[in-house]
Design a protein around this motif. Structure first.
Motif, PDB file in Angstrom:
ATOM      1  N   VAL A  42     -20.304 -49.672 -26.280  1.00  9.81           N
ATOM      2  CA  VAL A  42     -21.163 -50.436 -25.387  1.00  9.81           C
ATOM      3  C   VAL A  42     -22.565 -49.841 -25.419  1.00  9.81           C
ATOM      4  CG1 VAL A  42     -21.470 -51.293 -23.039  1.00  9.81           C
ATOM      5  CG2 VAL A  42     -19.185 -50.749 -23.846  1.00  9.81           C
ATOM      6  N   ARG A  53     -20.278 -53.283 -17.374  1.00 12.50           N
ATOM      7  CA  ARG A  53     -20.137 -54.391 -18.328  1.00 12.50           C
ATOM      8  C   ARG A  53     -18.675 -54.569 -18.734  1.00 12.50           C
ATOM      9  NH1 ARG A  53     -24.066 -54.433 -23.290  1.00 12.50           N
ATOM     10  NH2 ARG A  53     -23.172 -56.512 -23.429  1.00 12.50           N
ATOM     11  N   LEU A  86     -21.841 -54.931 -27.689  1.00 12.17           N
ATOM     12  CA  LEU A  86     -20.499 -54.639 -27.203  1.00 12.17           C
ATOM     13  C   LEU A  86     -19.513 -55.001 -28.298  1.00 12.17           C
ATOM     14  CD1 LEU A  86     -19.067 -53.682 -24.632  1.00 12.17           C
ATOM     15  CD2 LEU A  86     -19.057 -56.025 -23.851  1.00 12.17           C
TER      16      LEU A  86
END
Length: 129
Positions: A42, A53, A86
Motif C-alpha cells: 500500500v 485503506r 494498492l
C-alpha cells in the motif's frame, strides 16, 4: 499476526508491506482457499492511512507491529507504478508472478461481473440487486 513493515519515501509518503491470510472469497475460489498468505503493498501518506485503506476494503484485522519485513526496492517500484497504489501477490518469493490490483483479491465470485446474470442473459438476479 501479520508480518510486515514500511519504508518512508523521500517525499514523505510511505509504502507499507503486509503478509496477510488470503481472504476465503478471493478471485480464485476453491483451489486457493487453503489458508495461503498474500503480500499486500500500500502506498499512502502515512502508515495509519495505509492501514485505513485496507480496513475500508474489508480487511478489518490488519495491524502493523514492528518493521520486521519492510518492502524491497522491487516491491516499492511495483506499488509506485500502479495507479491505485494498492497491489498484492500470492507468492512473495516468486519473482515471476506479477502484481495484481487489489480488486482481483477481494472480488466475490458469487456476484456476477459487469451485470451478467448467472444464466448469461445480461440481467442480474433480483437478490443481487
Amino acid at each position: 499476526m501479520s508480518g510486515g513493515g514500511f519504508i518512508r519515501l523521500p517525499g514523505g509518503s510511505v509504502v507499507v508491506a503486509l503478509s496477510l491470510p488470503r481472504p476465503p472469497h478471493g478471485a480464485r475460489g476453491g483451489l486457493y482457499d487453503c489458508g495461503c498468505r498474500v503480500r499486500v503493498l500500500v502506498h499512502a501518506v502515512n502508515r495509519q492511512r495505509a492501514l485505513t485503506r485496507l480496513r475500508n476494503l474489508g480487511l478489518r484485522a490488519v495491524y502493523l507491529r514492528g518493521n520486521s519485513e519492510p518492502p524491497t526496492p522491487d516491491e516499492i517500484t511495483a506499488v509506485l507504478h500502479h495507479p491505485d497504489g494498492l497491489v498484492w501477490r500470492e507468492t512473495p518469493e516468486d519473482d515471476t508472478e506479477s502484481w495484481h490490483p487489489i480488486r482481483a483479491l477481494l472480488r466475490n465470485p458469487a456476484l456476477p461481473v459487469r451485470g451478467e446474470g448467472p444464466d448469461g442473459d445480461g440481467e442480474r438476479p433480483a437478490s443481487a440487486a
